[in-house]
Design a protein around this motif. Structure first.
Motif, mmCIF file in Angstrom:
data_model
loop_
_atom_site.group_PDB
_atom_site.id
_atom_site.type_symbol
_atom_site.label_atom_id
_atom_site.label_comp_id
_atom_site.label_asym_id
_atom_site.label_seq_id
_atom_site.Cartn_x
_atom_site.Cartn_y
_atom_site.Cartn_z
ATOM 1 N N SER A 74 0.842 -1.197 0.000
ATOM 2 C CA SER A 74 0.000 0.000 0.000
ATOM 3 C C SER A 74 0.872 1.239 0.000
ATOM 4 O O SER A 74 1.951 1.255 0.580
ATOM 5 C CB SER A 74 -0.889 0.021 1.243
ATOM 6 O OG SER A 74 -1.756 -1.070 1.241
ATOM 7 N N LEU A 75 0.382 2.258 -0.658
ATOM 8 C CA LEU A 75 1.057 3.549 -0.657
ATOM 9 C C LEU A 75 0.190 4.549 0.090
ATOM 10 O O LEU A 75 -1.034 4.538 -0.057
ATOM 11 C CB LEU A 75 1.293 4.035 -2.085
ATOM 12 C CG LEU A 75 2.231 3.197 -2.932
ATOM 13 C CD1 LEU A 75 2.260 3.717 -4.363
ATOM 14 C CD2 LEU A 75 3.626 3.207 -2.341
ATOM 15 N N PRO A 76 0.803 5.418 0.858
ATOM 16 C CA PRO A 76 -0.007 6.400 1.597
ATOM 17 C C PRO A 76 -0.590 7.458 0.664
ATOM 18 O O PRO A 76 -0.018 7.780 -0.374
ATOM 19 C CB PRO A 76 1.002 7.024 2.566
ATOM 20 C CG PRO A 76 2.324 6.823 1.922
ATOM 21 C CD PRO A 76 2.220 5.544 1.133
ATOM 22 N N LEU A 77 -1.733 7.956 1.047
ATOM 23 C CA LEU A 77 -2.385 9.051 0.338
ATOM 24 C C LEU A 77 -2.650 10.122 1.384
ATOM 25 O O LEU A 77 -3.335 9.864 2.376
ATOM 26 C CB LEU A 77 -3.695 8.571 -0.291
ATOM 27 C CG LEU A 77 -4.553 9.612 -0.982
ATOM 28 C CD1 LEU A 77 -3.829 10.170 -2.205
ATOM 29 C CD2 LEU A 77 -5.883 9.010 -1.389
ATOM 30 N N HIS A 78 -2.085 11.302 1.202
ATOM 31 C CA HIS A 78 -2.212 12.379 2.181
ATOM 32 C C HIS A 78 -2.885 13.581 1.548
ATOM 33 O O HIS A 78 -2.620 13.915 0.395
ATOM 34 C CB HIS A 78 -0.833 12.817 2.699
ATOM 35 C CG HIS A 78 -0.071 11.730 3.359
ATOM 36 N ND1 HIS A 78 -0.292 11.360 4.659
ATOM 37 C CD2 HIS A 78 0.900 10.920 2.898
ATOM 38 C CE1 HIS A 78 0.532 10.370 4.979
ATOM 39 N NE2 HIS A 78 1.259 10.091 3.915
ATOM 40 N N LEU A 79 -3.728 14.216 2.309
ATOM 41 C CA LEU A 79 -4.308 15.495 1.920
ATOM 42 C C LEU A 79 -3.864 16.484 2.987
ATOM 43 O O LEU A 79 -4.233 16.360 4.148
ATOM 44 C CB LEU A 79 -5.835 15.407 1.861
ATOM 45 C CG LEU A 79 -6.567 16.679 1.504
ATOM 46 C CD1 LEU A 79 -6.143 17.165 0.114
ATOM 47 C CD2 LEU A 79 -8.059 16.477 1.543
ATOM 48 N N VAL A 80 -3.050 17.442 2.595
ATOM 49 C CA VAL A 80 -2.483 18.394 3.541
ATOM 50 C C VAL A 80 -3.221 19.716 3.407
ATOM 51 O O VAL A 80 -3.326 20.269 2.306
ATOM 52 C CB VAL A 80 -0.970 18.586 3.272
ATOM 53 C CG1 VAL A 80 -0.363 19.556 4.257
ATOM 54 C CG2 VAL A 80 -0.253 17.243 3.318
ATOM 55 N N THR A 81 -3.742 20.201 4.531
ATOM 56 C CA THR A 81 -4.513 21.447 4.540
ATOM 57 C C THR A 81 -4.126 22.270 5.766
ATOM 58 O O THR A 81 -3.496 21.756 6.694
ATOM 59 C CB THR A 81 -6.028 21.162 4.616
ATOM 60 O OG1 THR A 81 -6.341 20.628 5.897
ATOM 61 C CG2 THR A 81 -6.475 20.222 3.528
ATOM 62 N N PRO A 82 -4.551 23.538 5.778
ATOM 63 C CA PRO A 82 -4.362 24.324 6.997
ATOM 64 C C PRO A 82 -5.173 23.735 8.150
ATOM 65 O O PRO A 82 -6.040 22.879 7.935
ATOM 66 C CB PRO A 82 -4.913 25.705 6.618
ATOM 67 C CG PRO A 82 -4.962 25.726 5.131
ATOM 68 C CD PRO A 82 -5.144 24.305 4.700
ATOM 69 N N THR A 83 -4.914 24.219 9.342
ATOM 70 C CA THR A 83 -5.687 23.751 10.499
ATOM 71 C C THR A 83 -7.165 24.018 10.262
ATOM 72 O O THR A 83 -7.541 24.835 9.408
ATOM 73 C CB THR A 83 -5.243 24.479 11.779
ATOM 74 O OG1 THR A 83 -5.488 25.872 11.610
ATOM 75 C CG2 THR A 83 -3.785 24.218 12.088
ATOM 76 N N ILE A 84 -8.005 23.341 11.015
ATOM 77 C CA ILE A 84 -9.451 23.433 10.797
ATOM 78 C C ILE A 84 -9.962 24.870 10.911
ATOM 79 O O ILE A 84 -10.880 25.263 10.202
ATOM 80 C CB ILE A 84 -10.211 22.468 11.723
ATOM 81 C CG1 ILE A 84 -11.635 22.277 11.217
ATOM 82 C CG2 ILE A 84 -10.185 22.953 13.156
ATOM 83 C CD1 ILE A 84 -12.289 21.030 11.717
ATOM 84 N N VAL A 91 -12.759 23.380 0.916
ATOM 85 C CA VAL A 91 -11.714 22.374 1.152
ATOM 86 C C VAL A 91 -12.249 21.284 2.067
ATOM 87 O O VAL A 91 -12.050 20.094 1.820
ATOM 88 C CB VAL A 91 -10.437 23.017 1.727
ATOM 89 C CG1 VAL A 91 -9.430 21.955 2.145
ATOM 90 C CG2 VAL A 91 -9.830 23.984 0.730
ATOM 91 N N GLN A 92 -12.972 21.671 3.111
ATOM 92 C CA GLN A 92 -13.570 20.686 4.013
ATOM 93 C C GLN A 92 -14.598 19.836 3.277
ATOM 94 O O GLN A 92 -14.660 18.616 3.473
ATOM 95 C CB GLN A 92 -14.220 21.366 5.224
ATOM 96 C CG GLN A 92 -14.739 20.391 6.260
ATOM 97 C CD GLN A 92 -13.635 19.539 6.863
ATOM 98 O OE1 GLN A 92 -12.631 20.066 7.328
ATOM 99 N NE2 GLN A 92 -13.817 18.216 6.862
ATOM 100 N N ALA A 93 -15.374 20.457 2.390
ATOM 101 C CA ALA A 93 -16.368 19.707 1.612
ATOM 102 C C ALA A 93 -15.670 18.680 0.717
ATOM 103 O O ALA A 93 -16.124 17.531 0.602
ATOM 104 C CB ALA A 93 -17.214 20.662 0.774
#
Length: 113
Positions: A74-84, A91-93
């Motif tokens: 498996s390969l990681p999948l990351h979504l990097v965003t600012p803090t909530i 972006v949250q949607a």
């Protein structure tokens, strides 16, 4: 392909706890899953795709699993965003939509750590 050397790395396969690294000659190398999918659908050779990318095509018969029982790691999948607090609603949607889609496609295989 290893970016640091430009050499094609071995394909790593696992089955029932056993791991195997295989040097596979390649005429076409890409890091773009859409390009790999297109090549596979066009019959250009064996491809390695994430399960969530290939599942529809495997179910329809457009792609066939060549080595049943064997899996690539498996390969990681990351979504990097600012803090909530600083995250835009759109972006949250998107994050909520992507999580629901991956959960439907991967089910218990999805690791949300």
């Amino acid at each position: 392909m290893l970016a640091s050397t430009g050499k094609v790395r071995p394909v790593t396969l696992s089955r029932e706890g056993r791991k195997l690294a295989v040097d596979v000659p390649a005429r076409f190398v890409t890091t773009d899953s859409a390009a790999a999918l297109s090549a596979g659908l066009d019959g250009l050779g064996i491809i390695v795709l994430a399960e969530f990318v290939a599942s529809h095509y495997l179910a329809s018969g457009a792609l066939v699993r060549v080595l049943p029982g064997w899996q690539c790691p498996s390969l990681p999948l990351h979504l990097v965003t600012p803090t909530i607090r600083k995250r835009a609603a759109r972006v949250q949607a998107f994050m909520d939509w992507a999580h629901a889609l991956l959960l439907r496609r991967l089910g218990s295989q999805l690791d949300t750590r």
